[in-house]
Design a protein around this motif. Structure first.
Motif, short mmCIF file in Angstrom:
data_model
loop_
_atom_site.label_atom_id
_atom_site.label_comp_id
_atom_site.label_asym_id
_atom_site.label_seq_id
_atom_site.Cartn_x
_atom_site.Cartn_y
_atom_site.Cartn_z
N LEU A 1 0.82 -1.21 0.00
CA LEU A 1 0.00 0.00 0.00
C LEU A 1 0.85 1.26 0.00
CD1 LEU A 1 -2.97 -0.75 2.41
CD2 LEU A 1 -2.79 -1.14 -0.03
N ARG A 2 2.01 1.22 0.63
CA ARG A 2 2.88 2.41 0.68
C ARG A 2 3.39 2.76 -0.71
NH1 ARG A 2 7.26 0.60 4.77
NH2 ARG A 2 7.07 -1.12 3.32
N GLU A 3 3.58 1.78 -1.54
CA GLU A 3 4.04 2.05 -2.92
C GLU A 3 2.88 2.46 -3.82
OE1 GLU A 3 6.35 -1.08 -4.67
OE2 GLU A 3 7.65 -1.22 -2.91
N TYR A 4 1.77 1.69 -3.75
CA TYR A 4 0.68 1.97 -4.68
C TYR A 4 -0.02 3.28 -4.34
CZ TYR A 4 -3.08 1.63 -7.94
OH TYR A 4 -3.95 1.93 -8.95
N PHE A 5 -0.38 3.46 -3.08
CA PHE A 5 -1.06 4.68 -2.67
C PHE A 5 -0.04 5.74 -2.28
CE2 PHE A 5 -4.65 1.72 -2.05
CZ PHE A 5 -5.58 2.37 -2.84
N ASP A 6 0.67 6.22 -3.30
CA ASP A 6 1.65 7.28 -3.13
C ASP A 6 1.60 8.12 -4.40
OD1 ASP A 6 3.69 8.83 -2.03
OD2 ASP A 6 5.26 7.56 -2.87
N GLY A 7 1.14 9.36 -4.26
CA GLY A 7 0.96 10.22 -5.43
C GLY A 7 -0.52 10.43 -5.71
N THR A 8 -0.83 10.75 -6.96
CA THR A 8 -2.22 11.03 -7.35
C THR A 8 -2.79 9.84 -8.10
OG1 THR A 8 -1.69 13.38 -7.53
CG2 THR A 8 -3.72 12.63 -8.60
N LEU A 9 -4.00 9.46 -7.71
CA LEU A 9 -4.71 8.36 -8.36
C LEU A 9 -6.09 8.83 -8.77
CD1 LEU A 9 -3.17 7.02 -5.61
CD2 LEU A 9 -3.80 5.01 -6.89
N ASP A 10 -6.61 8.23 -9.83
CA ASP A 10 -7.99 8.42 -10.25
C ASP A 10 -8.73 7.12 -9.98
OD1 ASP A 10 -8.45 11.05 -11.69
OD2 ASP A 10 -6.63 10.34 -12.69
N ALA A 11 -9.99 7.25 -9.58
CA ALA A 11 -10.83 6.07 -9.40
C ALA A 11 -12.17 6.35 -10.07
CB ALA A 11 -11.04 5.78 -7.92
N HIS A 12 -12.69 5.34 -10.76
CA HIS A 12 -14.01 5.40 -11.38
C HIS A 12 -14.81 4.22 -10.85
CE1 HIS A 12 -11.65 7.78 -14.24
NE2 HIS A 12 -12.78 8.43 -14.42
N GLY A 13 -16.07 4.47 -10.50
CA GLY A 13 -16.83 3.37 -9.93
C GLY A 13 -18.33 3.51 -10.10
N ILE A 14 -18.99 2.44 -9.68
CA ILE A 14 -20.44 2.37 -9.68
C ILE A 14 -20.92 1.79 -8.36
CG2 ILE A 14 -20.72 2.17 -12.18
CD1 ILE A 14 -21.04 -0.89 -11.79
N PHE A 15 -22.14 2.18 -7.98
CA PHE A 15 -22.83 1.55 -6.87
C PHE A 15 -24.04 0.84 -7.43
CE2 PHE A 15 -26.45 1.73 -3.93
CZ PHE A 15 -26.00 0.80 -3.01
N GLN A 16 -24.18 -0.45 -7.11
CA GLN A 16 -25.34 -1.24 -7.53
C GLN A 16 -26.14 -1.62 -6.30
OE1 GLN A 16 -22.47 -3.87 -9.76
NE2 GLN A 16 -24.32 -4.19 -10.99
N ASP A 17 -27.46 -1.51 -6.39
CA ASP A 17 -28.29 -1.95 -5.28
C ASP A 17 -28.37 -3.48 -5.28
OD1 ASP A 17 -30.21 -2.69 -7.21
OD2 ASP A 17 -31.51 -0.98 -6.79
N ARG A 18 -29.09 -4.03 -4.34
CA ARG A 18 -29.12 -5.49 -4.19
C ARG A 18 -29.70 -6.21 -5.40
NH1 ARG A 18 -32.12 -6.43 1.08
NH2 ARG A 18 -32.30 -4.21 1.26
N SER A 19 -30.48 -5.51 -6.25
CA SER A 19 -31.02 -6.14 -7.45
C SER A 19 -30.02 -6.11 -8.61
CB SER A 19 -32.31 -5.44 -7.89
OG SER A 19 -32.02 -4.17 -8.47
N GLY A 20 -28.93 -5.35 -8.43
CA GLY A 20 -27.93 -5.24 -9.49
C GLY A 20 -28.03 -3.97 -10.31
N GLU A 21 -29.07 -3.18 -10.06
CA GLU A 21 -29.24 -1.93 -10.80
C GLU A 21 -28.17 -0.92 -10.39
OE1 GLU A 21 -32.40 1.75 -11.38
OE2 GLU A 21 -33.02 -0.02 -10.27
N VAL A 22 -27.53 -0.28 -11.38
CA VAL A 22 -26.57 0.79 -11.10
C VAL A 22 -27.37 2.02 -10.71
CG1 VAL A 22 -24.78 2.29 -12.05
CG2 VAL A 22 -24.83 -0.14 -12.67
N VAL A 23 -27.19 2.47 -9.47
CA VAL A 23 -27.95 3.62 -8.98
C VAL A 23 -27.10 4.87 -8.85
CG1 VAL A 23 -29.72 2.24 -7.84
CG2 VAL A 23 -27.67 2.89 -6.58
N LYS A 24 -25.77 4.72 -8.94
CA LYS A 24 -24.91 5.89 -8.88
C LYS A 24 -23.55 5.56 -9.48
CE LYS A 24 -25.66 8.91 -5.52
NZ LYS A 24 -25.60 9.70 -4.29
N ARG A 25 -23.01 6.53 -10.22
CA ARG A 25 -21.65 6.42 -10.76
C ARG A 25 -20.81 7.51 -10.11
NH1 ARG A 25 -21.97 8.44 -15.61
NH2 ARG A 25 -24.11 9.08 -15.34
N PHE A 26 -19.48 7.32 -10.07
CA PHE A 26 -18.64 8.35 -9.47
C PHE A 26 -17.23 8.33 -10.03
CE2 PHE A 26 -18.29 4.64 -6.73
CZ PHE A 26 -16.92 4.54 -6.51
#
Length: 176
Positions: free
Chosen positions: A34-59
């Protein structure tokens, strides 16, 4: 009522049986530090799916990460598909080659993590605001380092052993 309690107890029991030991990934490469990977600037793209699998939010999140010895700071700034924003600042402590703990303003208590090979299992309870109420939700994160720049993360959210949804995201480490 007794029948409902038995069903609920069975669901809780099954939820505990499905867990994979992070040691299963000990021989996988590249090795995640973690000290090597989480060092500097990172971008993250993701989704949240409810229990039915529907994507309800992206970020999208921009993460500024740094370490002083065995203590790291991850300053995460989220922008969601509905235009809302959020900031979470993690303080991560490396205890040895495999174990980590962490705190953040909206995390209840302390997060616990174990890394083996290319994998990290990260568990914590998050204060999650939903429709004007705040819930304490269990997160079980699995992160897998794919190469020196890309890491994939899958998080299962649950409450009282009941699956509420899933967060999937990819991290990309920018050039230094």
């Amino acid at each position: 009522m007794k029948k409902l309690l038995c069903v609920f107890a069975g669901v809780l029991g099954l939820a505990g049986c499905g867990s994979v030991d992070v040691g299963r990934y000990a021989e996988e490469r590249p090795v995640l530090d973690l000290r090597e990977y989480f060092d500097g600037t990172l971008d993250a793209h993701g989704i949240f799916q409810d229990r039915s699998g529907e994507v309800v939010k992206r970020f999208h999140a921009v993460i500024e990460a740094s370490w002083e010895g065995d203590t790291g700071t991850l300053d995460e700034r989220f922008t969601y598909s509905d235009g809302t924003t959020q900031r979470r600042v993690w303080t991560i402590v490396r205890h040895d080659a495999h174990t980590y703990s962490g705190t953040a303003g909206d995390v209840i208590g302390e997060a616990k993590g174990e890394a083996r090979g290319n994998a990290l299992r990260w568990r914590y309870v998050l204060e999650l605001p939903v429709d004007g109420k705040t819930y304490h939700v269990n997160f079980d994160d699995w992160m897998f380092l794919m190469d020196e720049r890309v890491m994939l993360n899958r998080s299962e959210m649950s409450k009282f052993g009941v699956r509420l949804g899933e967060v999937t995201l990819s991290f990309y480490k920018r050039d230094s």
